[in-house]
Structure formats: C-alpha cells, structure tokens
Design a protein around this motif. Structure first.
Motif, PDB file in Angstrom:
ATOM      1  N   ARG A 158       1.495  -8.957  10.084  1.00 38.47           N
ATOM      2  CA  ARG A 158       2.799  -8.300  10.139  1.00 38.47           C
ATOM      3  C   ARG A 158       2.710  -6.990   9.369  1.00 38.47           C
ATOM      4  O   ARG A 158       1.853  -6.840   8.486  1.00 38.47           O
ATOM      5  N   ILE A 159       3.586  -6.071   9.676  1.00 38.81           N
ATOM      6  CA  ILE A 159       3.663  -4.819   8.918  1.00 38.81           C
ATOM      7  C   ILE A 159       5.094  -4.642   8.429  1.00 38.81           C
ATOM      8  O   ILE A 159       6.033  -5.228   8.977  1.00 38.81           O
ATOM      9  N   CYS A 160       5.255  -3.853   7.378  1.00 43.32           N
ATOM     10  CA  CYS A 160       6.581  -3.693   6.774  1.00 43.32           C
ATOM     11  C   CYS A 160       6.815  -2.254   6.353  1.00 43.32           C
ATOM     12  O   CYS A 160       5.925  -1.604   5.796  1.00 43.32           O
ATOM     13  N   VAL A 161       8.018  -1.777   6.611  1.00 45.10           N
ATOM     14  CA  VAL A 161       8.462  -0.451   6.172  1.00 45.10           C
ATOM     15  C   VAL A 161       9.324  -0.631   4.927  1.00 45.10           C
ATOM     16  O   VAL A 161      10.348  -1.318   4.969  1.00 45.10           O
ATOM     17  N   CYS A 162       8.922  -0.028   3.813  1.00 43.68           N
ATOM     18  CA  CYS A 162       9.676  -0.138   2.557  1.00 43.68           C
ATOM     19  C   CYS A 162      10.435   1.155   2.270  1.00 43.68           C
ATOM     20  O   CYS A 162       9.833   2.222   2.148  1.00 43.68           O
ATOM     21  N   ASP A 163      11.743   1.033   2.149  1.00 42.49           N
ATOM     22  CA  ASP A 163      12.576   2.147   1.695  1.00 42.49           C
ATOM     23  C   ASP A 163      12.697   2.012   0.187  1.00 42.49           C
ATOM     24  O   ASP A 163      13.712   1.580  -0.352  1.00 42.49           O
ATOM     25  N   THR A 164      11.642   2.382  -0.501  1.00 39.28           N
ATOM     26  CA  THR A 164      11.443   2.038  -1.909  1.00 39.28           C
ATOM     27  C   THR A 164      12.509   2.598  -2.836  1.00 39.28           C
ATOM     28  O   THR A 164      12.861   1.958  -3.835  1.00 39.28           O
ATOM     29  N   VAL A 165      13.032   3.775  -2.545  1.00 41.04           N
ATOM     30  CA  VAL A 165      14.066   4.345  -3.412  1.00 41.04           C
ATOM     31  C   VAL A 165      15.412   4.462  -2.697  1.00 41.04           C
ATOM     32  O   VAL A 165      16.305   5.187  -3.141  1.00 41.04           O
ATOM     33  N   GLY A 166      15.554   3.753  -1.597  1.00 38.11           N
ATOM     34  CA  GLY A 166      16.854   3.636  -0.935  1.00 38.11           C
ATOM     35  C   GLY A 166      17.423   4.910  -0.368  1.00 38.11           C
ATOM     36  O   GLY A 166      18.649   5.095  -0.394  1.00 38.11           O
ATOM     37  N   ILE A 167      16.545   5.787   0.180  1.00 37.88           N
ATOM     38  CA  ILE A 167      17.060   7.085   0.646  1.00 37.88           C
ATOM     39  C   ILE A 167      17.385   7.109   2.150  1.00 37.88           C
ATOM     40  O   ILE A 167      17.861   8.126   2.662  1.00 37.88           O
ATOM     41  N   LEU A 168      17.139   6.021   2.841  1.00 34.42           N
ATOM     42  CA  LEU A 168      17.508   5.985   4.259  1.00 34.42           C
ATOM     43  C   LEU A 168      19.025   5.918   4.410  1.00 34.42           C
ATOM     44  O   LEU A 168      19.743   5.491   3.513  1.00 34.42           O
ATOM     45  N   THR A 169      19.486   6.339   5.575  1.00 33.15           N
ATOM     46  CA  THR A 169      20.868   6.120   5.999  1.00 33.15           C
ATOM     47  C   THR A 169      20.794   5.257   7.256  1.00 33.15           C
ATOM     48  O   THR A 169      19.713   5.117   7.846  1.00 33.15           O
ATOM     49  N   PRO A 170      21.901   4.682   7.695  1.00 28.06           N
ATOM     50  CA  PRO A 170      21.831   3.893   8.929  1.00 28.06           C
ATOM     51  C   PRO A 170      21.249   4.672  10.106  1.00 28.06           C
ATOM     52  O   PRO A 170      20.462   4.122  10.889  1.00 28.06           O
TER      53      PRO A 170
ATOM     54  N   ASP B 172       7.130   3.168  -0.147  1.00 26.33           N
ATOM     55  CA  ASP B 172       7.704   4.504   0.003  1.00 26.33           C
ATOM     56  C   ASP B 172       7.505   5.035   1.427  1.00 26.33           C
ATOM     57  O   ASP B 172       7.357   6.245   1.646  1.00 26.33           O
ATOM     58  N   ALA B 173       7.555   4.113   2.394  1.00 27.48           N
ATOM     59  CA  ALA B 173       7.359   4.501   3.797  1.00 27.48           C
ATOM     60  C   ALA B 173       8.423   5.474   4.275  1.00 27.48           C
ATOM     61  O   ALA B 173       8.155   6.341   5.116  1.00 27.48           O
ATOM     62  N   SER B 174       9.638   5.361   3.730  1.00 26.39           N
ATOM     63  CA  SER B 174      10.731   6.222   4.188  1.00 26.39           C
ATOM     64  C   SER B 174      10.542   7.678   3.786  1.00 26.39           C
ATOM     65  O   SER B 174      11.224   8.561   4.305  1.00 26.39           O
TER      66      SER B 174
ATOM     67  N   VAL C 264       0.848  -1.195   0.000  1.00 28.84           N
ATOM     68  CA  VAL C 264       0.000   0.000   0.000  1.00 28.84           C
ATOM     69  C   VAL C 264       0.883   1.245   0.000  1.00 28.84           C
ATOM     70  O   VAL C 264       1.640   1.467   0.946  1.00 28.84           O
ATOM     71  N   PRO C 265       0.840   2.084  -1.042  1.00 30.43           N
ATOM     72  CA  PRO C 265       1.644   3.314  -1.056  1.00 30.43           C
ATOM     73  C   PRO C 265       1.191   4.275   0.046  1.00 30.43           C
ATOM     74  O   PRO C 265      -0.009   4.484   0.228  1.00 30.43           O
ATOM     75  N   THR C 266       2.147   4.863   0.766  1.00 25.71           N
ATOM     76  CA  THR C 266       1.775   5.751   1.886  1.00 25.71           C
ATOM     77  C   THR C 266       2.377   7.143   1.809  1.00 25.71           C
ATOM     78  O   THR C 266       2.043   7.996   2.633  1.00 25.71           O
ATOM     79  N   SER C 267       3.249   7.402   0.850  1.00 28.49           N
ATOM     80  CA  SER C 267       3.833   8.747   0.752  1.00 28.49           C
ATOM     81  C   SER C 267       2.882   9.666  -0.024  1.00 28.49           C
ATOM     82  O   SER C 267       2.106   9.219  -0.877  1.00 28.49           O
ATOM     83  N   ASP C 268       2.941  10.966   0.273  1.00 21.55           N
ATOM     84  CA  ASP C 268       2.114  11.933  -0.456  1.00 21.55           C
ATOM     85  C   ASP C 268       2.393  11.858  -1.956  1.00 21.55           C
ATOM     86  O   ASP C 268       1.471  11.985  -2.775  1.00 21.55           O
ATOM     87  N   LEU C 269       3.650  11.677  -2.298  1.00 24.02           N
ATOM     88  CA  LEU C 269       4.039  11.606  -3.712  1.00 24.02           C
ATOM     89  C   LEU C 269       3.310  10.464  -4.417  1.00 24.02           C
ATOM     90  O   LEU C 269       2.737  10.646  -5.493  1.00 24.02           O
ATOM     91  N   HIS C 270       3.321   9.300  -3.828  1.00 26.63           N
ATOM     92  CA  HIS C 270       2.678   8.140  -4.455  1.00 26.63           C
ATOM     93  C   HIS C 270       1.155   8.259  -4.440  1.00 26.63           C
ATOM     94  O   HIS C 270       0.485   7.892  -5.414  1.00 26.63           O
ATOM     95  N   ILE C 271       0.618   8.761  -3.331  1.00 27.16           N
ATOM     96  CA  ILE C 271      -0.844   8.844  -3.216  1.00 27.16           C
ATOM     97  C   ILE C 271      -1.409   9.862  -4.202  1.00 27.16           C
ATOM     98  O   ILE C 271      -2.370   9.584  -4.928  1.00 27.16           O
ATOM     99  N   SER C 272      -0.790  11.033  -4.251  1.00 28.05           N
ATOM    100  CA  SER C 272      -1.356  12.112  -5.073  1.00 28.05           C
ATOM    101  C   SER C 272      -0.930  12.025  -6.534  1.00 28.05           C
ATOM    102  O   SER C 272      -1.720  12.314  -7.440  1.00 28.05           O
ATOM    103  N   GLN C 273       0.330  11.632  -6.794  1.00 23.89           N
ATOM    104  CA  GLN C 273       0.843  11.662  -8.158  1.00 23.89           C
ATOM    105  C   GLN C 273       0.684  10.327  -8.891  1.00 23.89           C
ATOM    106  O   GLN C 273       0.393  10.305 -10.090  1.00 23.89           O
ATOM    107  N   LYS C 274       0.849   9.223  -8.194  1.00 21.84           N
ATOM    108  CA  LYS C 274       0.735   7.917  -8.853  1.00 21.84           C
ATOM    109  C   LYS C 274      -0.711   7.421  -8.851  1.00 21.84           C
ATOM    110  O   LYS C 274      -1.268   7.076  -9.896  1.00 21.84           O
ATOM    111  N   LEU C 275      -1.312   7.385  -7.672  1.00 24.57           N
ATOM    112  CA  LEU C 275      -2.682   6.877  -7.565  1.00 24.57           C
ATOM    113  C   LEU C 275      -3.736   7.946  -7.842  1.00 24.57           C
ATOM    114  O   LEU C 275      -4.865   7.633  -8.201  1.00 24.57           O
TER     115      LEU C 275
END
Length: 489
Positions: A159-171, A136-138, A94-105
């Motif tokens: 279960r729930i999952c956090v997806c760093d879809t475009v790899g922008i997290l740091t440690p 796109d949880a990150s 399920v997309p949760t970022s504003d970008l995905h919700i407004s621009q993709k969906l």
C-alpha cells in the motif's frame, strides 16, 4: 466501495504533548479497536524504547483480526526492531519534500530514493507487509512523489500513503492531489493533520478522489492540533457518503472515545462532533419541541447510532416540552400550571448566572408540587480547623426542634470531623451513613460540588444531596437533609 481504516492512536496519537501510555493501557485500547472493526492498528514505533517494544509485543501476541503495524524509518535498525516485535506490517515513512530531504536529512533526492528502495526490499525479504507513507507529500513535487511510489510498487510494496504532515491541504487541493495519484495498482491511503481544522474534510475529499484507506486517531488526538478524527470521519462516511462504507461498528464509537480520553487524560471538548458531551444535548425550547416530535428536525443522526443518549439541558432557553420530558425522567409528573411555574422558577435562577443542575430542578419541582419534608434540623454555622500538623476539628451550630445546639468533633479529615460533630448528638444516633459520593459539576477551582449520600435508620434508607462550592458545606447539608427525611415519617 469499502474504505479500510488504519488507526494510529497508539503511535501518532500518543505523540500528543503530555501523553504517555503504559503497555496495559495500550493493550486495552488495541483490544477495543480490534473489537469495533479497525482494519489496521499502528501499535507504536518499535525503535522508540524497550517499553514501546514491550507494548507492541503484547499486542502482537493477542491474535487480533486487525493487522498490527509498527512505524519505521527507511533504516535497517528500525526494521529489525519491528521484526523483533513480530508485527504483521510496517508503516515505512519516507520524507519526499525538498524541505525534508535537503534540510532535515541533508541528502539528495537520488539518495532518498535509494534508501526507500533498499528499505522496501529488506522488509519484503523478511516477509513483512509494507505500507510506504510519503512524509510531507502535500508539499512534495508530484512527479518525484510518483517516482518514489512507482519504485516501491515495483519492489512489492502493498500500500502507499499520502501524508499531509503539516495540514496544509484544503478539500479542493486534497481532491486534486489524489486525483493525480489514484492510478497505481496498489491501494492509496490518506493521512492528514489538523493544523487548520481541515483534517476530516481533506480526508473525505481524498476518498472521493480515489483513496481507499484512511488514517485517523480516536478523538483526533496527536501532535500540535492533532490528526484526522476517527469518529467524525467514520460517521461522515456512513451517513454522508452512500457509495462508501467501512467495517467499523458505529454503535461502539462512543465507548472507544471515552476509553481513549480516560487513558490519555486528554479532555474532549464539549462541543466536539459525535462524542462531545453537548453533541446530542438540547436547551432551546424550539429545538426541544422539534426533537420530541421528530428527532430529525434538529439532529442529523440519532444519538443511539453512536452509542449515545439525548439530553435536554435545564436553562433559561428551554421550553416546556423539554422540561416536561426531563421532569418525567426524574419521576415528576406535573400538570400544565405546575409545569409553567417550574419553568418560570428555572428562568429566574438561570438569569442570576447560575448553572441549573438536577439538584436545583429537584428542589424547584418539590417546592411547586408542595413535596415538603419536616425540617427538624437546620444548620446555622459550621467552622473547620484543619492543616498540615493540626487534627481536623469541626464545630457546628444547629437548630433541632427550635433548640439551638453547639457541638464539636474531630476526624481524619474536615468532612469526617464535621459529620462526627453531628453524629455524637442524640438525634443522629442509630443513623448510618451507608454511601457517600462526590462529583464536580462545573469546572475550575471554584467548581460546584455535588455530594450524594445514602443514610439508613433501621430498615429505612433515603438518599439526599448537597450542592455547594465548598465540599464540607455540601457534605454536611446533604447529611442533614438525609436525616430530616429519615425523621419525617
């Protein structure tokens, strides 16, 4: 603390550009993943195609210990296809970022929340285990992310999952994000992408902050720069995180890595951690000396831990300790003076820019040890004529016992023609070519070719090798070398 492993090689990994696995290839990989202890196998995305559904059904019919999942969007049609494949669970994304919700969906956050809730209800009503993954949880608003999770948990999500879809997290940011989300009553998973080369580090940070499940792909394959590397993550947890463990049989890791590489055709970079060909290879004299005395001096883990073997590389940086070890592996036992001479000869060859192969080492060692065979046959010239509409023809000029001989032959291909040009001569009669094997030992179209043959005369069988950029020359030289050895006794 036991960390569960969800492997998505068959879904996210197959999304690697240019990769398309057959149902049989997927089944083989799934068998291996189940054997080595993977907890959850994402077998594919049932909505994709009829072939994809066939693959998933073959896997669900095996009775694996692992839970079998399919990817699904929060749409009834996706979930129905999952049910048709008889999976144990769905990875409901399920997309949760504003970008995905407004621009993709192109919907509102409230509509997205309704979609998520309805999909979870539908899955649970049909007896499915549900892992809800926030795409796109990150880059999502944390409070909205919590709301999506809380609604799903209230409806029985497992279960729930956090997806760093475009790899922008740091440690650091990964640890911070999971620290805000580690209070839910169901396990939370981490799904990272490797766009900045941080997927494994971010996954490990998430585990330290409370994640109890990791998503990964074998060899880190996946879209763009790939996903979290299964082998790197598992071995890191085992060796570096004493408070955590997985159910993975670590000694089987290299086997599954090679299987996935062969099946997908995705090359494993030589310097890749754990499974790369250079991961347990040593050339430096200082390193080789230390390794022989105590492997812990230059290896953080033993190669046997992950199903590998240590290699000492022949080259100008090597010292005598590593060289002596390699020579003994090849059956050469030398004294100190001979060892020093072999080492010097190798460095002379390497300084010319040549890769020193085992064939070269054999030749150098035999020369130093004066292991010389009587050379009755020498190749002087070899000419090949071959083409699309031309019968392959070879002419050879050789010297046999100081006599110059010119001969020709034809064959189904240029190598066959060249060998036939030799076999018709008296000295080659009664010699049978019983084995022929070819390897490219360097990369590129100008690769060095290593030809290994076995020839037999009567009850005597010998092996010989030829190494050249040209496969025909290499084959003829190997054949002549083998015959010279047969004739030397």
């Amino acid at each position: 603390m036991n960390i569960k492993v969800l492997d998505t090689t068959l879904r996210d990994g197959e999304q690697t550009p240019g990769v398309s696995l057959t149902p049989l290839e997927k089944l083989r990989i799934a068998h291996k993943l189940d054997e080595i202890g993977v907890d959850y196998i994402e077998a594919g995305s049932a909505i994709t195609s009829e072939g994809e559904r066939e693959s998933i059904k073959k896997i669900t019919q095996q009775g694996f210990n692992a839970e079998i999942l399919s990817f699904a969007r929060p749409l009834m049609v996706d979930i129905d296809y999952c049910l048709d494949c008889d999976v144990d669970a769905v990875n409901l994304v399920v997309p949760t970022s504003d970008l995905h919700i407004s621009q993709k969906l192109k919907i509102t956050p409230d509509t997205l929340l309704d979609l998520s809730n309805t999909a979870v209800d539908y899955c649970k009503d049909h007896g499915l285990i549900v892992e809800l993954a926030a795409e796109d949880a990150s880059r999502s608003d944390v409070e909205f992310l919590k709301l999506v999770y809380e609604n799903a948990i209230d409806r029985g999500v497992d279960r729930i999952c956090v997806c760093d879809t475009v790899g922008i997290l740091t440690p650091d940011s990964s640890f911070e994000l999971f620290s805000k989300l580690n209070h839910f009553k169901v396990p939370i998973a981490v799904h990272c992408h490797n766009d900045f080369g941080l997927a494994v580090a971010n996954t490990l940070s998430a585990i330290k902050a409370g994640a109890r499940e990791l998503h990964s792909t074998v060899n880190g394959i996946g879209e763009r720069a790939g996903n979290t590397s299964f082998e790197e993550c598992i071995v890191s947890i085992d060796r570096l995180f004493p408070d955590f463990s997985t159910n993975i049989k670590i000694s089987e890791i290299y086997g599954v890595s090679k299987l996935v590489a062969r099946s997908t055709g995705v090359y494993i970079q030589p310097n890749k951690a754990i499974v790369g060909e250079n991961a347990f290879s040593h050339e430096s004299g200082i390193h080789s000396d230390g390794i022989i005395k105590n492997s812990a001096t230059y290896e953080p883990i033993t190669p046997e831990l992950v199903g590998r073997k240590r290699k000492f590389i022949i080259g100008k940086h090597m010292g005598t300790h590593g060289l002596d070890s390699r020579l003994k592996e090849l059956g050469f036992y030398v004294n100190e003076e001979q060892l020093q001479q072999i080492c010097c000869d190798i460095k002379v060859l390497a300084d010319k820019g040549k890769t020193v192969t085992d064939v070269d080492l054999h030749a150098i060692a035999e020369n130093v040890l004066h292991i010389n065979y009587e050379v009755r046959i020498q190749l002087d010239e070899l000419t090949i004529v071959s083409g699309n509409k031309v019968l392959p023809t070879a002419s050879v000029k050789i010297t046999i016992d100081d006599e110059k001989i010119l001969n020709a032959g034809v064959g189904v291909g240029p190598v066959d023609a060249a060998i036939n040009a030799l076999k018709s001569l008296d000295i080659f009669k009664d010699v049978d070519l019983v084995e022929y094997h070819v390897d490219a030992i360097t990369g590129g179209t100008d690769a060095f070719i290593d030809v290994i043959i076995k020839v037999q005369k009567g009850d005597k069988v010998v092996s010989a090798r030829g190494t050249e950029p040209d496969i025909i020359n290499a084959s003829v030289k190997a054949y002549i070398a083998g015959v010279n050895r047969l004739l030397s006794d």
